[in-house]
Enzyme design. Structure first.
Site, short mmCIF file in Angstrom:
data_model
loop_
_atom_site.label_atom_id
_atom_site.label_comp_id
_atom_site.label_asym_id
_atom_site.label_seq_id
_atom_site.Cartn_x
_atom_site.Cartn_y
_atom_site.Cartn_z
N ALA A 506 82.85 16.77 -65.50
CA ALA A 506 81.96 17.72 -64.83
C ALA A 506 82.72 18.53 -63.78
O ALA A 506 82.70 19.76 -63.79
CB ALA A 506 80.78 16.99 -64.20
N GLN A 633 71.53 10.45 -66.36
CA GLN A 633 72.77 9.68 -66.40
C GLN A 633 72.62 8.36 -65.64
O GLN A 633 73.03 7.31 -66.13
CB GLN A 633 73.90 10.49 -65.78
CG GLN A 633 74.55 11.47 -66.72
CD GLN A 633 75.23 10.74 -67.87
OE1 GLN A 633 76.22 10.05 -67.69
NE2 GLN A 633 74.67 10.89 -69.05
N GLU A 700 79.94 7.08 -64.60
CA GLU A 700 80.18 5.64 -64.45
C GLU A 700 79.34 4.97 -63.38
O GLU A 700 78.91 3.82 -63.53
CB GLU A 700 81.66 5.41 -64.14
CG GLU A 700 82.51 4.99 -65.30
CD GLU A 700 82.82 6.11 -66.27
OE1 GLU A 700 83.17 5.82 -67.42
OE2 GLU A 700 82.70 7.28 -65.89
#
Length: 734
Positions: A506, A633, A700
């Protein structure tokens, strides 16, 4: 026109996906397309003594059976098989290279037939005799043979002495099992033969240029001979970072038959690919009676294959989180007869922080301190390993916002003290941390006179929303509506990009877009200023912006020229700019994302059934480019963390070195019924140092800390500490 960056923008590729227009690697077609089916080894170690394909070849529709003795040439040297993210130590796996068997499930033949069903049937007729060798697949049985690898953090002080002399000490082993990727999309490759020896390869991958370079090396091809595309990926998160063996087999088939070939792995065969390595995380914490940490020791012992040494940073995360004058970290590997592990969402951190945060909870219990109070008392404002400040760290605010929203102050600290009718209620919390990484990425923008821009880059979108954020950033930078932006990704012929992983895409791609857009802005400003009677005459180019389809003076939109008029004046039908974005190396600050995770579990006291009824995740990750896809996400990471805590475990029968639950019926993952309330808070975090947009990445951080928060909640509910994951009802009832 409204700005797009920072808003909840819907996915620009959403319509293609929900209507079925989006094509995945196993869906591309070609004239004369044939199908391959993999024959896999049934022993974990040894060699092929005899391989008989005659019966399979007699089946009508079977075209060929490729084996290590019957195939096109493959490269001999390890260097040709090394991909962008291969381990530094070892020799990469080479499918169908020789008669050696390295792991159960290893591909040993490829049956190619006119259709998939025929290939699958004929594969059962390939007869193999083995010369079996001694093998080992059990981490715990091989722990005494572990070898230490170079870790990322040097020891500080005398951790062993401080731990031995600590007033309050906690030491324990935490076991994280092997976990396998189970993305919705099976690994697949379709290789299209063009009749002139050139190949177009549609592959499920997180890095088309990585696969392209790999295939050129393996088959000795020139770059122009192969093109790799992966426009859509149905889930990956590490499983597609390295080229998987089906891309080699499909290419072998195409070269052997001079026809287009498709190979799609079965769900069971995907358990012969990479996996999160099983680890034993040994944690030692020493503290003063008031909770001040005196020592941290973390030793991770993980599995790897015999042919490659795969390791990640499991053990050093306390350096970013908790002050301690003494610390020692180590990472050890046990070489076993398994396929090489691979990255799996938040590799190293998901396992290591899980153990660390469970240990911190146990220390808090021993100290009779609130778990949140202990973390705040030990809070570190600097990365201790290098004694560096952070570009930004709003973890305290994450704790505060998350605790308030969750209602943490109402927690009764006594285990088994909270109930909801017949269920025990437990509240637990944990910290999350990950790196804020950035990589060089190139982007090309083509702006046409009709007000449309095409943005292209070789980067992949594994479902995280790269298409959308690239379109958002480009729309804002070019002053165009997002509907006027088209994005092309994941084609090896496009401008360079690394594999998509590590939460770096990103920030990296967004700034490459900004760079190319800036070059276009300058070109348009030059054109607009030189037009006759231009309203921008005399305006410094630095004060010109692109907005609402015009070239305008900043702060005075009345002084503007339409982009179309400027390009018409310059006799330009298109302006094309390409920019390779580099991030200046800055070792003066540490770069991390952080989170605070709070979890509630409800447990049936008699049956031991666990429900995760609530999860609150408060995240500080710099500027959020898209709050809609960003929230998605984090929610996905929480769901995966629930699976890691309660469900996921690859079960191997070590007598045979064989995985016993290689399917998604017996390899348990969370389903809708397992998921209840998930709340996500993005804590505002301004970071002007890390990059121009202040972006850190979200892929993550969503999973890190979640398994520990749930495990700590289970202890609070039951008074029973489970250190062997996943936490299943048999362990609670034992």
């Amino acid at each position: 026109m409204n700005a797009y960056v920072g808003t909840p923008t819907s996915r620009v590729d959403g319509r293609a996906k929900v209507t079925g227009a989006a094509k995945y690697a196993g869906e591309f077609t070609a004239n004369g397309l044939v199908h391959g089916f993999v024959v896999a080894a049934t022993i974990p170690r040894g060699r092929i003594a005899r391989l008989d394909t005659s019966e399979a070849l007699r089946v009508t529709g079977v075209l060929d059976v490729l084996t290590h003795t019957h195939r096109p040439p493959l490269a001999d040297k390890d260097e040709a098989w090394m991909d962008e993210v291969a381990p530094d130590e070892g020799s990469p796996f080479r499918p169908l290279y020789d008669d050696n068997i390295k792991f159960n499930g290893q591909p040993i033949a490829l049956v190619v037939a006119e259709n998939w069903e025929t290939a699958k049937f004929a594969a059962t007729l390939v007869h193999v005799e083995y010369q079996e060798g001694a093998f080992g697949t059990d981490l715990e049985a091989g722990r005494d043979k572990a070898i230490e690898v170079q870790g990322p953090h040097k020891p500080r002080g005398d951790a062993a002495g401080a731990l031995a002399g600590a007033a309050v000490r906690h030491e324990a082993d935490y076991f994280i099992p092997t976990e396998h990727h189970n993305p919705m999309e099976l690994f697949a490759t379709t290789v299209v033969w063009d009749g002139n020896g050139r190949l177009t390869v549609y592959d499920k991958t997180q890095g088309v240029q990585n696969v392209h370079k790999y295939l050129c090396g393996v088959f000795g091809k020139k770059p122009d001979d192969i093109r790799v595309l992966s426009p859509y990926v149905g889930g990956a998160f590490g499983s597609g970072l390295r080229p998987q063996y089906q891309v080699v087999l499909a290419t072998l088939g195409a070269l052997a038959l001079k026809r287009s070939v498709r190979v799609v792995l079965t769900r069971q065969q995907m358990y012969g690919l990479g996996h999160r390595p099983a680890t034993i995380e040994r944690i030692g914490l020493g503290a003063k009676p008031d909770g001040t940490l005196e020592a941290v020791a973390h030793e991770a012992t993980a599995i790897t294959s015999r042919y490659e040494d795969f390791s990640r940073n499991d053990s050093g995360w306390a350096e970013q989180l908790y002050r301690s004058p003494n610390s020692r970290y180590s990472h050890k590997l046990v070489r076993l007869d398994v396929s090489t592990p691979c990255d799996m969402r938040a590799p190293g951190a998901a396992s290591g922080v899980c153990a660390l945060e469970c240990a911190m909870d146990e220390l808090a219990v021993a100290l009779k301190l609130d778990p949140l109070e202990l973390r705040l008392k030990c809070y570190s404002d600097r990365d201790q390993s290098e004694d560096l400040p952070y570009t930004s760290k709003q973890l305290r605010e994450c704790y505060a916002r998350g605790a308030e929203a969750f209602g943490w102050s109402k927690r009764n600290p006594t285990p088994r003290s909270m109930r909801d009718d017949k269920e025990l209620v437990g509240w637990g919390m944990a910290t999350g941390v990950w790196e804020a990484l950035q990589m060089p990425v190139a982007v090309r923008i083509v702006l046409t006179a009709n007000g449309h821009a095409e943005v292209s880059c070789a980067a992949s979108d594994i479902g995280t929303g790269t298409y959308t954020i690239v379109a958002q950033v480009a729309a804002d930078a070019l002053g165009l509506p997002i509907e006027s932006i088209s994005v092309k990704l994941a084609d090896s012929t496009l401008p360079q990009a690394p594999v998509e992983g590590g939460s770096w895409m990103a920030a990296s791609s967004a700034h490459a877009v900004l760079g190319a857009a800036e070059d276009i802005r300058r070109e348009l400003a030059r054109l607009a200023k030189t037009m006759p009677a231009s309203p921008l005459g005399g305006v410094d180019a630095a004060d010109v912006i692109l907005v609402d389809g015009t070239i305008a003076k900043a702060g005075d939109k009345g002084r503007a020229v339409s982009i179309a008029d400027a390009m018409r004046y310059g006799k330009l039908e298109r302006i094309e700019k390409q920019k390779l974005n580099h991030f200046a190396e800055d070792k003066s600050h540490a770069r991390n994302t952080h989170s605070a995770v709070f979890a509630e579990v409800k447990i049936d006291e008699q049956l031991g059934v666990i429900r995760v009824s609530r999860v609150m995740s408060a995240v500080a990750a710099g500027r959020i480019l898209n709050t809609k896809t960003g929230r998605s996400q984090i929610m996905g990471g929480v769901v995966w963390g629930i699976g890691m805590a309660l469900h996921e475990e690859t079960v191997t029968d070590h007598r045979f070195g064989r995985i016993m639950n290689a399917n998604i019926a017996e390899y348990h993952i969370p389903v809708n019924a397992d998921i209840h309330e998930i709340e996500v808070i993005f804590v505002e975090e301004r970071d002007d140092r890390i990059n121009a947009l202040g972006v850190k990445g979200l892929g993550e951080i969503g999973i890190v800390g979640v398994p520990a928060a749930i495990a700590n909640a289970v202890y609070h509910a039951t008074g029973k500490r489970i250190r062997r994951f996943p936490i299943t009802l048999d362990k609670l009832l034992a």
